[in-house]
Each structure stands twice: as C-alpha cells, then as structure tokens.
Design a protein around this motif. Structure first.
Motif, PDB file in Angstrom:
ATOM      1  N   GLY A  59      -3.145  20.083   3.452  1.00 42.58           N
ATOM      2  CA  GLY A  59      -3.350  18.970   3.777  1.00 42.58           C
ATOM      3  C   GLY A  59      -1.900  18.204   4.389  1.00 42.58           C
ATOM      4  O   GLY A  59      -0.832  18.507   3.820  1.00 42.58           O
ATOM      5  N   VAL A  60      -1.895  17.470   5.136  1.00 43.82           N
ATOM      6  CA  VAL A  60      -0.499  16.648   5.188  1.00 43.82           C
ATOM      7  C   VAL A  60      -0.587  15.423   4.916  1.00 43.82           C
ATOM      8  O   VAL A  60      -1.605  14.216   4.777  1.00 43.82           O
ATOM      9  CB  VAL A  60      -0.291  16.482   6.608  1.00 43.82           C
ATOM     10  N   ARG A  61       0.282  15.063   4.107  1.00 41.03           N
ATOM     11  CA  ARG A  61       0.510  13.235   3.774  1.00 41.03           C
ATOM     12  C   ARG A  61       1.934  13.177   3.640  1.00 41.03           C
ATOM     13  O   ARG A  61       3.266  13.687   4.272  1.00 41.03           O
ATOM     14  CB  ARG A  61       0.446  13.584   1.870  1.00 41.03           C
ATOM     15  N   ASP A  62       2.305  11.626   3.547  1.00 43.54           N
ATOM     16  CA  ASP A  62       3.486  11.253   3.724  1.00 43.54           C
ATOM     17  C   ASP A  62       4.157  10.931   2.328  1.00 43.54           C
ATOM     18  O   ASP A  62       3.996   9.656   1.114  1.00 43.54           O
ATOM     19  CB  ASP A  62       3.409   8.782   3.776  1.00 43.54           C
ATOM     20  N   TYR A  63       5.180  11.550   1.616  1.00 44.88           N
ATOM     21  CA  TYR A  63       5.839  11.980   0.505  1.00 44.88           C
ATOM     22  C   TYR A  63       7.038  11.033   0.838  1.00 44.88           C
ATOM     23  O   TYR A  63       8.120  10.572   1.776  1.00 44.88           O
ATOM     24  CB  TYR A  63       6.016  13.408  -0.075  1.00 44.88           C
ATOM     25  N   ILE A  64       6.696  10.250  -0.492  1.00 43.67           N
ATOM     26  CA  ILE A  64       8.081   9.025   0.082  1.00 43.67           C
ATOM     27  C   ILE A  64       9.123   8.974  -1.632  1.00 43.67           C
ATOM     28  O   ILE A  64       8.031   8.933  -2.073  1.00 43.67           O
ATOM     29  CB  ILE A  64       7.282   7.471  -0.381  1.00 43.67           C
ATOM     30  N   HIS A  65      10.339   8.919  -1.652  1.00 44.13           N
ATOM     31  CA  HIS A  65      11.234   8.850  -3.197  1.00 44.13           C
ATOM     32  C   HIS A  65      10.341   7.279  -3.484  1.00 44.13           C
ATOM     33  O   HIS A  65      11.214   6.661  -2.935  1.00 44.13           O
ATOM     34  CB  HIS A  65      12.179   8.609  -2.488  1.00 44.13           C
TER      35      HIS A  65
ATOM     36  N   ASN B  29       3.566  15.438   5.589  1.00 48.38           N
ATOM     37  CA  ASN B  29       4.396  17.035   5.309  1.00 48.38           C
ATOM     38  C   ASN B  29       3.434  17.795   5.007  1.00 48.38           C
ATOM     39  O   ASN B  29       2.243  17.077   4.191  1.00 48.38           O
ATOM     40  CB  ASN B  29       5.480  16.668   4.712  1.00 48.38           C
ATOM     41  N   SER B  30       2.761  18.713   5.523  1.00 47.42           N
ATOM     42  CA  SER B  30       1.874  19.724   4.858  1.00 47.42           C
ATOM     43  C   SER B  30       2.190  20.398   3.453  1.00 47.42           C
ATOM     44  O   SER B  30       3.450  20.258   2.875  1.00 47.42           O
ATOM     45  CB  SER B  30       1.964  20.693   5.679  1.00 47.42           C
ATOM     46  N   VAL B  31       1.208  20.576   2.409  1.00 51.21           N
ATOM     47  CA  VAL B  31       1.398  21.228   1.528  1.00 51.21           C
ATOM     48  C   VAL B  31       2.494  22.780   1.041  1.00 51.21           C
ATOM     49  O   VAL B  31       3.359  22.045   0.561  1.00 51.21           O
ATOM     50  CB  VAL B  31       0.456  22.368   0.133  1.00 51.21           C
ATOM     51  N   PHE B  32       2.474  23.493   2.429  1.00 51.50           N
ATOM     52  CA  PHE B  32       3.218  24.307   2.064  1.00 51.50           C
ATOM     53  C   PHE B  32       4.684  23.268   3.063  1.00 51.50           C
ATOM     54  O   PHE B  32       5.710  23.659   2.596  1.00 51.50           O
ATOM     55  CB  PHE B  32       3.043  25.392   3.916  1.00 51.50           C
TER      56      PHE B  32
ATOM     57  N   ARG C 165       0.636  -1.171  -0.002  1.00 55.99           N
ATOM     58  CA  ARG C 165       0.335   0.002   0.231  1.00 55.99           C
ATOM     59  C   ARG C 165       0.485   1.736   0.080  1.00 55.99           C
ATOM     60  O   ARG C 165       1.747   1.860   0.738  1.00 55.99           O
ATOM     61  CB  ARG C 165      -0.891  -0.064   1.016  1.00 55.99           C
ATOM     62  N   TYR C 166       0.874   1.760  -1.296  1.00 60.34           N
ATOM     63  CA  TYR C 166       2.045   3.257  -1.339  1.00 60.34           C
ATOM     64  C   TYR C 166       1.214   4.512  -0.709  1.00 60.34           C
ATOM     65  O   TYR C 166       0.209   4.896  -1.075  1.00 60.34           O
ATOM     66  CB  TYR C 166       1.935   3.339  -2.896  1.00 60.34           C
ATOM     67  N   PHE C 167       2.541   5.232  -0.055  1.00 59.96           N
ATOM     68  CA  PHE C 167       1.823   6.311   0.548  1.00 59.96           C
ATOM     69  C   PHE C 167       1.767   7.578  -0.778  1.00 59.96           C
ATOM     70  O   PHE C 167       1.049   7.270  -2.022  1.00 59.96           O
ATOM     71  CB  PHE C 167       2.585   6.771   1.676  1.00 59.96           C
ATOM     72  N   ASN C 168       2.342   8.138  -0.547  1.00 60.11           N
ATOM     73  CA  ASN C 168       2.668   8.972  -1.704  1.00 60.11           C
ATOM     74  C   ASN C 168       4.174   9.208  -2.758  1.00 60.11           C
ATOM     75  O   ASN C 168       4.531  10.494  -1.985  1.00 60.11           O
ATOM     76  CB  ASN C 168       1.708  10.942  -1.560  1.00 60.11           C
ATOM     77  N   PRO C 169       4.215   9.047  -3.652  1.00 55.58           N
ATOM     78  CA  PRO C 169       5.550   8.882  -3.929  1.00 55.58           C
ATOM     79  C   PRO C 169       6.046   9.749  -5.036  1.00 55.58           C
ATOM     80  O   PRO C 169       4.651  10.488  -5.792  1.00 55.58           O
ATOM     81  CB  PRO C 169       5.318   7.438  -5.272  1.00 55.58           C
ATOM     82  N   ILE C 170       7.339  10.570  -4.649  1.00 61.76           N
ATOM     83  CA  ILE C 170       6.788  11.147  -5.892  1.00 61.76           C
ATOM     84  C   ILE C 170       9.081  11.503  -5.821  1.00 61.76           C
ATOM     85  O   ILE C 170       9.683  10.696  -5.377  1.00 61.76           O
ATOM     86  CB  ILE C 170       7.251  12.937  -4.610  1.00 61.76           C
ATOM     87  N   GLY C 171       9.670  12.534  -6.715  1.00 65.56           N
ATOM     88  CA  GLY C 171      10.659  12.567  -6.986  1.00 65.56           C
ATOM     89  C   GLY C 171      11.250  11.472  -8.871  1.00 65.56           C
ATOM     90  O   GLY C 171      10.412  11.262  -8.884  1.00 65.56           O
TER      91      GLY C 171
END
Ligand code: WQD
Length: 346
Positions: free
Chosen positions: A228-234, A266-269, A175-181
């Motif tokens: 909004g706060v999310r768990d961004y993961i590389h 982490n929040s959007v800001f 279950r992925y959280f928020n992939p970025i990078g």
C-alpha cells in the motif's frame, strides 16, 4: 482571548498545542482522556514553559462545555476530539456517530450560545474512500467506505450548512493524510494504547522489541512494489498547518477545505527501508493477507493549502522515522513510561 483545543491531549492535538503556544496564542485544552493521557499535557507544559488550563470533560456533557465557555473568553476552537480507529468504527458504529457527530453538534450549539463562530475542524483523507483520481484534490469525489470516514464527512457537511445558515461563521476543514513522527524533543508522540492500528507505531514497537514481527497487509496491490502507498506527513508539519488554518479562520468568514499531505506517496516497503536507514534498526516482517477495507494508493495534491494558507510540508520520510524512533526510545511505554514519577507526583 484563548483558543480552545478539543482533544488537545491527543497525538495531533498535543503537537498543535505546542506550535500554538510558541506562536503566542493562549490555549485551553478539553479532553476526556479516552484515548490520551493527562501526562501529555504536562509534557506540553514542559516543552513550552507555559502552564495550561486543562478540563477533563466529555463533549457529550453540554453543561461541562458551557462551564468552559463561561469561565474563559474563547476566540476560536480547534476541534480534534473524536474516536478515530477505522476498524473499530465498523464494529461500533453507534459509538462513532455519538462521539464524533453528536459531540460536534453539542460543541457547535455551545459555541453559538456564546457567540464563538470560528472553528478549525480535524477531518481525514478517509472521506475520499477509493480516490477518483490521483493526486487527490479537494474536489475529488468523497465516498467514505467506513463509519469513521462517514462521521467525518457528515460533520463536514454539517459545518458547511452551519455557515450557510449564518455567514458570520468562519470554518476551516483540514483533511489529514497519514500523520507520523513526533516532536523533536522526544517528549510527546503517538501513544497507541495496546496493539497499534497504524503502520508507524507498529514499526516502532517492533523496532523496540515490544512486538515480534511487522505484518505487511498484502503485497499484490497495483503499486511500485505491491504494498500500500500512502502520503505520510510529519505530525509537526501537520500541526503547523493548523496554525496557518487558524490565522485564516480568524481573519475571514467562510468555509474552506484543505488537503494536508506532502504530495508524496510511499509504500510500506519504502517506509520500512527509510526507517531502517534512519535508525539502523532492522524491521523483521512477514506478508499477510490484505486488511479488509484498505485501499491501494492515497496521496494528496496539497497545492490549495500552499496557495491559500501559505503552508507546505517541510520534513521528509527519514526525518519522520528518526523522530518517531526518538519518541519510542525515550518512552518505551508511551506516557506511562514514567509511571513511578507520576505516582510520586514529581
Ligand atoms: C498504512 C499502510 C496498510 C499496518 C488510517 C485511517 C485514516 C487515518 C490514518 C485517522 C496501509 C499498511 C498498516 C500494519 C501494514 N486515521 N499496514 N501493516 O489505513 O492509510 O489510514 O490511519 O484519521 O483515517 O484510515 O493507515 O497506518 O493503518 O496503514 O502493512 O501493521 O500500511 O495496509 O497500506 P491508513 P495505516
């Protein structure tokens, strides 16, 4: 024996292919290229120095899938293929059930026919809906609030039933959280066709001047700064999580579910600040109304993956921003950036 990667030309799939090849696996990619580009397969070959067997097929065409299994000795499948835009799933639910659920059923039928019973499945934290508690553990109540999330949960349940019907199956659900990078080479990354849905591709397109202003969807949530706060993961940390999941899948017969996140929210800001600090590029924004269906806070408790897979995320938010920006800067139009080269067949 090869590992079959469905959706391997996509954002997470392509990054996972690079890690698998570098770990010594032989891979085969099947992808219908509905939300990806053939160019990404070429980039994977460039990064890895390996030729890749690629089939452009749709999982709904069973005979095409069977040909892949007839022509190759497949040991396991990592199943990414599917449609994944939450907003679009509300407008086109049948397309989501057809592609995601029926597509997976057909894939499993063919796997069964060819005696391949090992799968890593790409699921999503969206299955939790509004989290029952935080940080989110795997035993948190699942309650998806959109058709996309419901397809992912339905597939998870189906895979669990498949294992109950035959304990020889070995299935690992991530279950992925928020992939970025993006990969540090800057050669592969998130290639959002048209207007992005997600925050980071929107930020990088604003930074590149392709979009004017970032819209921040609401600043009245019960969070540190209202956004909004999310768990961004590389995405490379996420890809490495698949490597660990594959190792486990190949060595046991079970069905297990793991949250793949950093455990940090982490929040959007905060993401905007991290991006500006990592790149020196300012992001103009305006606050607009909350996006329907959005939740306030979501971040993982990734301890089960650490204990059972020996995996944990290693890269922080600024590194994710640096790598996302390198991809955008090197590829202003995503995989179409070198259209001339493509046409000339270089
Ligand atoms: C993150 C935050 C928005 C865009 C989605 C899917 C999930 C997964 C990842 C597939 C939120 C805010 C966003 C913008 C903004 N995909 N935002 N302006 O919604 O957490 O998750 O993508 O598996 O299934 O649901 O990610 O990046 O869209 O939003 O303010 O232009 O950024 O409100 O707080 P999300 P996101």
């Amino acid at each position: 024996m090869a590992i079959l990667i469905t959706g391997g030309a996509g954002y997470i799939g392509s990054h996972t292919c690079v890690e698998l090849i570098q770990a010594g696996y032989d891979i085969i990619i099947v992808d219908n290229l509905s939300n990806s580009n053939r160019e990404s397969v070429k980039r994977i070959e460039l990064i890895s120095g390996k030729k890749i067997l690629f089939y452009q097929i749709n999982l709904l065409h069973q005979t095409d899938i069977e040909i892949v299994f007839l022509e190759n000795r497949i040991e396991a499948v990592i199943h990414f293929a599917g449609v994944k835009a939450v907003g679009n799933s509300v407008k086109e639910p049948l397309q989501y059930y057809q592609n995601n659920v029926t597509g997976t059923i057909i894939l499993c039928e063919v796997m069964k026919k060819f005696n391949v019973n090992k799968m890593v499945f790409s699921s999503s934290a969206t299955v939790y809906g509004i989290p029952e508690f935080l940080p989110i553990r795997e035993n948190c109540k699942t309650n998806p609030t959109n058709p996309y999330g419901r397809t992912k949960l339905m597939i998870e349940e189906m895979l669990r039933d498949l294992y109950i019907s035959n304990n020889e199956w070995s299935i690992t659900i991530l279950r992925y959280f928020n992939p970025i990078g993006a990969h540090k080479s800057g050669r592969i990354g998130e290639d959002a066709n048209g207007i992005p849905n997600n925050l980071m591709p929107f930020i990088t397109k604003v930074a590149a001047g392709k979009l004017q202003t970032l819209q921040i969807y609401g600043d009245c949530y019960p969070t540190i700064d209202g956004t909004g706060v999310r768990d961004y993961i590389h995405v490379v940390d996420l890809a490495k999580g698949h490597l660990k999941a594959l190792e486990k899948t190949l060595s046991t017969s079970s069905v297990e579910t793991y949250n793949i996140g950093t455990g940090e929210g982490n929040s959007v800001f905060e993401l905007i600040t991290a991006f500006e600090s990592a790149t020196g590029v300012r992001i103009p924004y305006k606050i607009t109304n909350p996006r329907p269906g959005d939740i306030a806070i979501s971040y993982a408790d990734p301890s089960k993956a650490k204990q059972e897979l020996g995996w944990q995320a290693e890269m922080g938010i600024e590194e994710m921003c640096e790598d996302a920006w390198r991809w955008q800067s090197n590829n202003p139009d995503g995989y179409l950036s070198n259209a001339a080269e493509l046409i000339s067949g270089k």
